[in-house]
Scaffold this active site. Sequence first.
Site, short mmCIF file in Angstrom:
data_model
loop_
_atom_site.label_atom_id
_atom_site.label_comp_id
_atom_site.label_asym_id
_atom_site.label_seq_id
_atom_site.Cartn_x
_atom_site.Cartn_y
_atom_site.Cartn_z
N GLY A 142 0.83 -1.19 0.00
CA GLY A 142 0.00 0.00 0.00
C GLY A 142 0.86 1.24 0.00
O GLY A 142 2.06 1.18 0.34
N GLN A 155 3.00 10.03 1.51
CA GLN A 155 4.30 9.35 1.52
C GLN A 155 5.16 9.76 0.33
O GLN A 155 6.37 9.56 0.36
CB GLN A 155 4.12 7.82 1.50
CG GLN A 155 3.57 7.27 2.81
CD GLN A 155 3.48 5.76 2.76
OE1 GLN A 155 2.52 5.20 2.28
NE2 GLN A 155 4.52 5.09 3.24
N LEU A 195 7.00 1.77 4.39
CA LEU A 195 8.03 2.23 3.46
C LEU A 195 8.62 3.56 3.91
O LEU A 195 9.74 3.90 3.53
CB LEU A 195 7.44 2.37 2.05
CG LEU A 195 6.93 1.06 1.43
CD1 LEU A 195 6.23 1.34 0.11
CD2 LEU A 195 8.06 0.06 1.24
N HIS A 198 -3.92 1.09 7.96
CA HIS A 198 -2.56 1.67 7.97
C HIS A 198 -2.49 2.87 7.03
O HIS A 198 -1.95 3.93 7.38
CB HIS A 198 -1.56 0.57 7.57
CG HIS A 198 -0.14 1.00 7.47
ND1 HIS A 198 0.86 0.50 8.29
CD2 HIS A 198 0.48 1.88 6.64
CE1 HIS A 198 2.01 1.07 7.97
NE2 HIS A 198 1.81 1.91 6.95
NI NI Z 1 3.07 3.14 5.76
#
Ligand code: NI
Length: 169
Positions: A46, A51, A90, A131
């Site tokens: 995901g 991000q 990540l 998440h």
């Molecule tokens: Ni994450």
Amino acid sequence: MALRNIRTDNDPILRKISKEVGEVSPRMVTLVEDMFETMYHAQGVGLAAPQIGILRRLIVLDDYEGNKYSMFNPEIISGEGCQTGPEGCLSVPGRQGTVERKNSIRVKYMDINGNSCELEAEGFLARIIQHEIDHLNGILYTDIATELFTLEELEEMENKKERQKEVVS
Ligand code: NI
């Protein structure tokens, strides 16, 4: 399509609240494509827009079991039960943790065609969605983990095969 740079660690953008998406513009479609490419390249399940430095309410995910989604403005409208399992991120390289999540959820969102949708998810898929939505609110799994491990500790545990299937997203 293009790979985007994944923000990590103490990048302040990871702590901001993302803004709702009004309509799925061509620019947003390109963003979805880039996010999938970036997620697959990083071998994640995901990815949330913040991000890659974009503060919009957009997540992409693929559980590699046939469930692949892009979701604009995802919102959990109900949740039941509890599951405890491993997560990584990540944006937090070199760590893993144990996180409690709702076991099953109902999520509403806008799809890439601008349609309003609802999805019921449970187990691993529900974990990924929770998440990712946390990322849209500036929350990292490390904030809510009941245990956190370093790479060295993980390697030791991997030798003992103590870990379950993990979310890295
Ligand atoms: Ni994450």
